[in-house]
Design a protein around this motif. Structure first.
Motif, PDB file in Angstrom:
ATOM      1  N   LYS A 188      -9.985 -28.239  -2.425  1.00  0.00           N
ATOM      2  CA  LYS A 188      -9.824 -26.998  -3.194  1.00  0.00           C
ATOM      3  C   LYS A 188     -11.111 -26.176  -3.154  1.00  0.00           C
ATOM      4  O   LYS A 188     -11.075 -24.957  -2.994  1.00  0.00           O
ATOM      5  N   ALA A 189     -12.260 -26.838  -3.303  1.00  0.00           N
ATOM      6  CA  ALA A 189     -13.541 -26.127  -3.272  1.00  0.00           C
ATOM      7  C   ALA A 189     -13.754 -25.460  -1.917  1.00  0.00           C
ATOM      8  O   ALA A 189     -14.237 -24.325  -1.844  1.00  0.00           O
ATOM      9  N   CYS A 190     -13.377 -26.145  -0.852  1.00  0.00           N
ATOM     10  CA  CYS A 190     -13.497 -25.551   0.490  1.00  0.00           C
ATOM     11  C   CYS A 190     -12.631 -24.299   0.603  1.00  0.00           C
ATOM     12  O   CYS A 190     -13.084 -23.265   1.111  1.00  0.00           O
ATOM     13  N   ARG A 191     -11.401 -24.394   0.129  1.00  0.00           N
ATOM     14  CA  ARG A 191     -10.471 -23.263   0.199  1.00  0.00           C
ATOM     15  C   ARG A 191     -10.985 -22.095  -0.624  1.00  0.00           C
ATOM     16  O   ARG A 191     -11.038 -20.954  -0.164  1.00  0.00           O
ATOM     17  N   LYS A 192     -11.410 -22.363  -1.837  1.00  0.00           N
ATOM     18  CA  LYS A 192     -11.891 -21.297  -2.721  1.00  0.00           C
ATOM     19  C   LYS A 192     -13.168 -20.662  -2.179  1.00  0.00           C
ATOM     20  O   LYS A 192     -13.332 -19.454  -2.241  1.00  0.00           O
ATOM     21  N   ARG A 193     -14.049 -21.487  -1.642  1.00  0.00           N
ATOM     22  CA  ARG A 193     -15.281 -20.962  -1.061  1.00  0.00           C
ATOM     23  C   ARG A 193     -14.972 -20.018   0.090  1.00  0.00           C
ATOM     24  O   ARG A 193     -15.681 -19.031   0.301  1.00  0.00           O
ATOM     25  N   ALA A 194     -13.899 -20.300   0.822  1.00  0.00           N
ATOM     26  CA  ALA A 194     -13.485 -19.440   1.930  1.00  0.00           C
ATOM     27  C   ALA A 194     -12.752 -18.188   1.439  1.00  0.00           C
ATOM     28  O   ALA A 194     -12.416 -17.320   2.233  1.00  0.00           O
TER      29      ALA A 194
ATOM     30  N   MET B 156      -9.739 -18.050   0.085  1.00  0.00           N
ATOM     31  CA  MET B 156      -8.336 -18.105   0.486  1.00  0.00           C
ATOM     32  C   MET B 156      -7.455 -18.575  -0.661  1.00  0.00           C
ATOM     33  O   MET B 156      -7.874 -19.394  -1.475  1.00  0.00           O
ATOM     34  N   THR B 157      -6.243 -18.065  -0.692  1.00  0.00           N
ATOM     35  CA  THR B 157      -5.242 -18.566  -1.622  1.00  0.00           C
ATOM     36  C   THR B 157      -4.572 -19.782  -0.994  1.00  0.00           C
ATOM     37  O   THR B 157      -4.714 -20.024   0.218  1.00  0.00           O
TER      38      THR B 157
END
Length: 91
Positions: A8-14, A16-17
């Motif tokens: 989740k942290a990777c996705r949010k850092r990028a 992205m939803t």
């Protein structure tokens, strides 16, 4: 090992939803949700694709070197903590 918070942290850092990442990974948003909530464990190939699509190669490197999730999260927060704080504070 629980990977959900890391993914989740990777996705949010990028920035992205779940829907955007799901489209890139050719899966449904509900699949992304299951991985991020630790209801399903990712395969190594999915973990690799996730980190590639979120431009988080250091997470994959840490994983392969056996660095635990807490240490990974601490490194992510130290590297990007101020930006995350600004976002959360509405700056």
């Amino acid at each position: 090992m629980e990977y959900g918070a890391i993914l989740k942290a990777c996705r949010k850092r990028a920035g992205m939803t779940q829907e955007e990442l799901a489209e890139r990974l050719h899966m449904g948003q509900s699949d992304i949700s299951r991985y991020e909530s630790d209801k399903q464990e990712p395969t190594i190939s999915l973990f690799k694709a996730w980190t590639e699509n979120t431009q988080s190669p250091e997470v994959m490197a840490a994983f392969l070197l056996g660095i635990d999730g807490v240490t990974m999260m601490q490194q992510i927060m130290m590297t990007f903590g101020s930006a995350i704080g600004m976002i959360l504070m509405g700056a």
